[in-house]
Design an enzyme around this catalytic site. Sequence first.
Site, short mmCIF file in Angstrom:
data_model
loop_
_atom_site.label_atom_id
_atom_site.label_comp_id
_atom_site.label_asym_id
_atom_site.label_seq_id
_atom_site.Cartn_x
_atom_site.Cartn_y
_atom_site.Cartn_z
N CYS A 140 0.93 -1.25 0.04
CA CYS A 140 -0.63 0.50 0.47
C CYS A 140 0.86 1.38 -0.14
CB CYS A 140 -0.69 -0.25 1.62
SG CYS A 140 -1.60 -1.30 1.63
N ARG A 185 1.72 1.32 -5.92
CA ARG A 185 1.59 0.44 -5.21
C ARG A 185 0.90 -0.40 -4.10
NH1 ARG A 185 6.37 1.24 -1.84
NH2 ARG A 185 5.33 0.00 -0.32
N TRP A 203 -3.94 -1.92 -1.13
CA TRP A 203 -3.90 -3.50 -1.96
C TRP A 203 -5.17 -4.43 -1.06
CZ3 TRP A 203 -2.24 -8.42 -1.31
CH2 TRP A 203 -2.25 -8.69 -2.17
N ASN A 223 0.81 0.60 6.69
CA ASN A 223 0.85 -0.49 5.36
C ASN A 223 1.30 -2.27 6.14
OD1 ASN A 223 1.87 -1.92 2.91
ND2 ASN A 223 3.54 -0.46 3.65
N GLY A 224 0.68 -2.76 5.43
CA GLY A 224 2.07 -4.46 6.23
C GLY A 224 0.16 -4.99 6.89
N GLU A 263 10.63 -15.46 -17.53
CA GLU A 263 10.44 -14.31 -17.45
C GLU A 263 9.22 -13.26 -18.41
OE1 GLU A 263 10.47 -11.85 -15.27
OE2 GLU A 263 10.51 -10.17 -16.55
N LYS A 269 5.86 -11.93 -17.92
CA LYS A 269 5.52 -10.09 -18.04
C LYS A 269 4.34 -10.28 -19.24
CE LYS A 269 7.64 -8.04 -16.34
NZ LYS A 269 8.21 -9.18 -15.83
N GLU A 300 1.09 -11.29 -16.63
CA GLU A 300 0.68 -10.74 -15.50
C GLU A 300 0.14 -9.30 -16.45
OE1 GLU A 300 4.12 -8.05 -12.80
OE2 GLU A 300 5.74 -8.66 -14.70
N HIS A 355 8.25 -33.67 -22.45
CA HIS A 355 8.24 -34.66 -20.99
C HIS A 355 6.92 -34.74 -21.19
CE1 HIS A 355 11.96 -36.00 -20.67
NE2 HIS A 355 12.40 -34.76 -21.00
N LYS A 385 3.13 -3.40 -6.53
CA LYS A 385 4.70 -3.30 -7.08
C LYS A 385 5.43 -4.02 -5.95
CE LYS A 385 8.27 -2.57 -9.63
NZ LYS A 385 9.03 -2.38 -10.81
C1 AGP Z 1 6.67 -8.68 -11.62
O1 AGP Z 1 6.79 -8.15 -12.81
C2 AGP Z 1 6.51 -8.73 -11.00
N1 AGP Z 1 5.62 -7.43 -10.77
C3 AGP Z 1 7.47 -9.40 -9.55
O2 AGP Z 1 7.22 -10.30 -9.85
C4 AGP Z 1 8.18 -8.90 -8.49
O3 AGP Z 1 9.53 -9.31 -9.52
C5 AGP Z 1 8.72 -9.77 -7.49
O4 AGP Z 1 7.09 -9.38 -6.77
C6 AGP Z 1 9.67 -8.92 -6.81
O5 AGP Z 1 9.57 -7.84 -5.83
P1 AGP Z 1 11.17 -7.66 -5.67
O6 AGP Z 1 12.23 -7.53 -6.93
O7 AGP Z 1 10.86 -5.03 -5.52
O8 AGP Z 1 12.01 -7.98 -4.58
#
Ligand code: AGP
Length: 635
Positions: free
Chosen positions: A2, A27, A101, A127-128, A508, A512, A515, A531, A630
């Site tokens: 958040c 965030r 969030w 936040n938390g 990766e 991308k 997400e 496999h 984020k």
């Molecule tokens: C990556 O596109 C994602 N948003 C997510 O997987 C991110 O990489 C992951 O949450 C780790 O975040 P950080 O690098 O801030 O630790």
Amino acid sequence: MCGIVGYIGKNQALPILLDGLKRLEYRGYDSSGVAVKTADGVFSVKAVGRIVELEKKINSPNPSLEGGQINLDSRLRGNDKGNLLKGVNAGANTGIAHTRWATHGAPTEANAHPQTDCQGKIWLAHNGIIENYQELKIRLIAKGHKFTSQTDTEVIAHLLEDLYDGDLSRALIKVLKILKGAYGLALFHSDEPNKLFAAKFGSPLVLGLADGEIIVASDVSAIIRYTKQVIYLKDGEIAEISGQDFKIFDADNKQVNKNIDQIEWDSEAAEKGGWPHFMLKEIFEQPKSIANSIRGRYVAEAGRAKLGGLESAAERIRGIKKIIIASCGTARLAGLVGKYMIEEYAGIPCEVDYAHEFRYRKAILDGETALIAVSQSGETADTLAAVREAKEKGCLTLGIVNVVGSSIARATEAGVYSHSGPEIAVASTKAFTSQVAILCLLTVMFGRQRQMSLATGQRIISELASLPDKIKQVLALNDELKRIAEKYYQFKNFAFLGRKYNHPVAFEGALKLKEISYIHAEGFAAGELKHGPIAMIDENFPSFYIAPVDSVYEKNYSNMQEIKARGGKIIAITTAGDEKIKEVADEVIYIPKTLEMLTPILTAVPSQLFAYHMAMLNGRDVDKPRNLAKSVTVE
Ligand code: AGP
């Protein structure tokens, strides 16, 4: 997870709080709210959805008619917009704001922060996660407290009310000793004029010291516009702020003196600067971000890396016999590329773990093991927990982190800042390529301490230094990726494939795509295809295949033939000059030639651009995809 903003100072709080919220929206963005102390009471408005919904409500003719939660003295309520906001702004120089969030309770106005107590006097943004909130809530309800939300946060407000004896800082110290879990808090009491409080444990909180005003925020993006002078609160610390004076106390209520840090980047870096989205801006920043990540961090003629942040641990690094990289998401996939580098060029056994799994497996850890935490935000709760676990077991803990002063950067014994610049888009792009570049430098450092020759060190360093220009050549293919996306954006499934250094890039690329476009995409180490996964391949299940001309090209070529034989379409990434691939691939994207170990930095870029265009063509919110935030600061 958040975003929190607090303000106290010479200016009106409301505009600064809203500006700060917008800079922290990445965030968390399912609901938001503000609470501002005015001469006549507390003005608080909350809204579901993006910050723009909150602004609409604040600026509506009479927010109270909009069902906004207005806690205003009657003299203010019911006035027209001018009076209302004028009333709010007249002398209203203290306030807090929050963008959420959701963790406990759906995104509703009632669950949005700031949360308050029974009397509407104590207001706080959090936040938390408070892990013992249920038991505390039961006790408070039994004492007659009335709750209006499903949040864990509201418990803190009622606890403070319960223990309040006219001094909020005293009540706060008592309450924080009762809470279990993580918090970043900004709060005030309407009966304590010109005072704002902040407290931190496990979730980030920064104080920005500007001229005649202080801003409290979850990260510096909400502060940079007003000042570069910041103080990072440590776990257990409480800040008591009045105007431009502040005191900081530790968990034992002893006043502490803190260093004032300087933010290294400028506020334009955190702006879109004319780009349609932060994600596209950050993809195109990669020549610069890679250059910044490696600048001053190698001695070319000596074939050596020069990582100042690791110098204090250089001798311990020399004795390291095993490395474990524990991270999450994209950061972990950068770590997976690093594994191949470290084993091939430094000769050190290297494991890569999901940080959230590392904590539960009984890893064999000792003083000759180094745990490397890779993290863009430096606040990922699972990665932070892995660092703490490794430290307890006597491991050397190293960080590769982008956000200066973040929790992981502080928790590790040594480390290297990515220097990628602020990464605002939820989907990580430039952070990934910077992390790989720094893992390459770290490999050279470890390797040159062991068996890596001068010539090999020089060759790697020289090639690494050439990458910014080579990335520019790949970025020039943006229109090509857009054209390909226009042919494929309606497909519902994708396989991403690669081998060795590029199998992490396959995962990766899949991450991308899924997400930000919400299309199902699955990464595979290509050897795994036969496999089982190949059963899915047909004309409706295209493959994005990363196959540079490297030591496993022929194996990849065979896999592509197998896909083609089953009607599968192939979008291939390969090295410039490779004509053979046209016999099997439907689309070909060429990257410049580079060392095999560095191809992931180049092959990641087309997969980022492909995901971006696929998401755009599917009408998605590229920078703030649904359900995501984020920084995942909850476990
Ligand atoms: C990556 O596109 C994602 N948003 C997510 O997987 C991110 O990489 C992951 O949450 C780790 O975040 P950080 O690098 O801030 O630790």
